[in-house]
Each structure stands twice: as structure tokens, then as C-alpha cells.
Design an enzyme around this catalytic site. Sequence first.
Site, PDB file in Angstrom:
ATOM      1  N   CYS A  11       0.766  -1.055  -0.003  1.00  0.00           N
ATOM      2  CA  CYS A  11      -0.033   0.029  -0.212  1.00  0.00           C
ATOM      3  C   CYS A  11       0.843   1.274  -0.004  1.00  0.00           C
ATOM      4  CB  CYS A  11      -0.860  -0.023   0.915  1.00  0.00           C
ATOM      5  SG  CYS A  11      -0.363   0.021   2.567  1.00  0.00           S
ATOM      6  N   ASN A  14       2.183   1.527   4.384  1.00  0.00           N
ATOM      7  CA  ASN A  14       2.454   0.229   5.122  1.00  0.00           C
ATOM      8  C   ASN A  14       2.162   0.340   6.665  1.00  0.00           C
ATOM      9  OD1 ASN A  14       5.588  -2.109   5.618  1.00  0.00           O
ATOM     10  ND2 ASN A  14       3.487  -2.635   5.527  1.00  0.00           N
ATOM     11  N   CYS A  16      -1.426   1.083   7.408  1.00  0.00           N
ATOM     12  CA  CYS A  16      -2.863   0.738   7.420  1.00  0.00           C
ATOM     13  C   CYS A  16      -3.405  -0.552   6.881  1.00  0.00           C
ATOM     14  CB  CYS A  16      -3.667   1.790   6.974  1.00  0.00           C
ATOM     15  SG  CYS A  16      -3.511   3.387   8.114  1.00  0.00           S
ATOM     16  N   ARG A  17      -3.340  -0.484   5.729  1.00  0.00           N
ATOM     17  CA  ARG A  17      -3.901  -1.607   4.856  1.00  0.00           C
ATOM     18  C   ARG A  17      -3.113  -2.782   4.497  1.00  0.00           C
ATOM     19  NH1 ARG A  17      -5.210   1.817  -0.213  1.00  0.00           N
ATOM     20  NH2 ARG A  17      -3.252   3.037   0.667  1.00  0.00           N
ATOM     21  N   SER A  18      -1.876  -2.656   4.039  1.00  0.00           N
ATOM     22  CA  SER A  18      -1.194  -3.817   4.078  1.00  0.00           C
ATOM     23  C   SER A  18      -0.709  -4.761   5.103  1.00  0.00           C
ATOM     24  CB  SER A  18       0.146  -3.403   3.021  1.00  0.00           C
ATOM     25  OG  SER A  18       1.108  -2.657   3.416  1.00  0.00           O
ATOM     26  N   ASP A 126      -8.184   3.650   1.075  1.00  0.00           N
ATOM     27  CA  ASP A 126      -7.515   4.109   2.240  1.00  0.00           C
ATOM     28  C   ASP A 126      -8.141   4.584   3.455  1.00  0.00           C
ATOM     29  OD1 ASP A 126      -5.284   5.072   3.801  1.00  0.00           O
ATOM     30  OD2 ASP A 126      -4.351   6.324   2.184  1.00  0.00           O
TER      31      ASP A 126
HETATM   32  P1  4NP Z   1      -1.791   2.945   4.154  1.00  0.00           P
HETATM   33  O1  4NP Z   1      -2.444   4.328   4.575  1.00  0.00           O
HETATM   34  O2  4NP Z   1      -1.140   3.047   2.711  1.00  0.00           O
HETATM   35  O3  4NP Z   1      -2.961   1.861   4.223  1.00  0.00           O
HETATM   36  O4  4NP Z   1      -0.664   2.329   5.037  1.00  0.00           O
HETATM   37  C1  4NP Z   1      -1.687   5.268   4.809  1.00  0.00           C
HETATM   38  C2  4NP Z   1      -0.705   5.645   5.768  1.00  0.00           C
HETATM   39  C3  4NP Z   1      -0.077   6.710   5.713  1.00  0.00           C
HETATM   40  C4  4NP Z   1      -0.394   7.766   4.599  1.00  0.00           C
HETATM   41  C5  4NP Z   1      -1.114   7.452   3.801  1.00  0.00           C
HETATM   42  C6  4NP Z   1      -1.929   6.464   3.665  1.00  0.00           C
HETATM   43  N1  4NP Z   1       0.452   9.016   5.082  1.00  0.00           N
HETATM   44  O5  4NP Z   1       0.146   9.758   3.838  1.00  0.00           O
HETATM   45  O6  4NP Z   1       1.381   9.188   5.931  1.00  0.00           O
END
Ligand code: 4NP
Length: 155
Positions: A11, A14, A16-18, A126
Site C-alpha cells: 500500500c 505500510n 494501515c492496509r497492507s 485508504d
Molecule cells: P496505508 O495508509 O497506505 O494503508 O498504510 C496510509 C498511511 C499513511 C499515509 C497514507 C496512507 N500517509 O500519507 O502518511
Amino acid sequence: MLAAPSVLFVCLGNICRSPLAEAALRARAAGAGLDLLVDSAGTGPWHVGEPPDPRSQATARAHGIDISNYRGRQVKPEDFRRFTHILALDHDNLAGLRRIAPADATAEVGLLLDHVPGLAGQAVADPYYGDDDGFATTWAQVDAAARALVTRLTA
Ligand code: 4NP
């Protein structure tokens, strides 16, 4: 010899989702007795070395899985040779993977929800800027994908 299957989820951050996709597949593979290398990474650098978002940790814990020891890392060229499957959680990250894939990549790179009947072509949204419902939706989607992947990889 065919390489044993190995799956990397990717994602953006790294956190939240992955990590939830990693947790779901680890659990489903263990439940099926499938020996699988599973990992997750982000295309972005912002959360390298950090544990998953507290809301992701709580979501996994609600399903009996402790992910507090996971740490964020960024996807790297050798991942494209080390893993047989690299699955992006959304289209932006799929495009990012295709941009950085080395010429000698051997991994099959694709979109996670393409493995889920009825959700092909869709993104795992997201949940970072949303509420807790977003994390429950993420879990439902990544767990459906984990079940489908275990079926595919044991077939
Ligand atoms: P992820 O979510 O891609 O599912 O881990 C996010 C976590 C942090 C950010 C963006 C998406 N960020 O911009 O910091």
C-alpha cells in the site's frame, strides 16, 4: 523447480492496509496448513520503522491477531525477485510498483481485489483519514482476498 509461493502486499504507508492484508493471509494460510512467505511494504517512505496505525492494530486484535511487532518498510527492487506475487492494495500503488519494477523482475504484480470474485478492478480504500468503519471495511476486503489466495495457492 517451481518457487514456493510468496506474497508481498503493498500500500502507500505500510501502516494501515497492507499490514492487515499480511495479518489476514498469515492467519488464513496457517489455518489451511499452507507454508507461505508473507510480508508487506509501502511505496512511500514516511512510516519506515513504525508499527502499524493503532486502528489497524485494534482491528487485527479484534480478530485475534497481534500485529504490534510489524514494522513499516518501503518496497525495494529485490522484492520483485524474492516474491512470486506482489499485490497492490489500490491502483496508484499498482502504478507505482510498475514504475519501479526492475527489468529482471520475476514476481507476478497485480491488484489485490482482482482475486476476489465480484470485486475485481476495485481498490481497497485508504482508511487513514477516515473513521473506524473504514478499517472494518479494509479487514473484510483483505480477509476475503486472503481466503481466495489460499484457495488459489493450494489448488
Ligand atoms: P496505508 O495508509 O497506505 O494503508 O498504510 C496510509 C498511511 C499513511 C499515509 C497514507 C496512507 N500517509 O500519507 O502518511
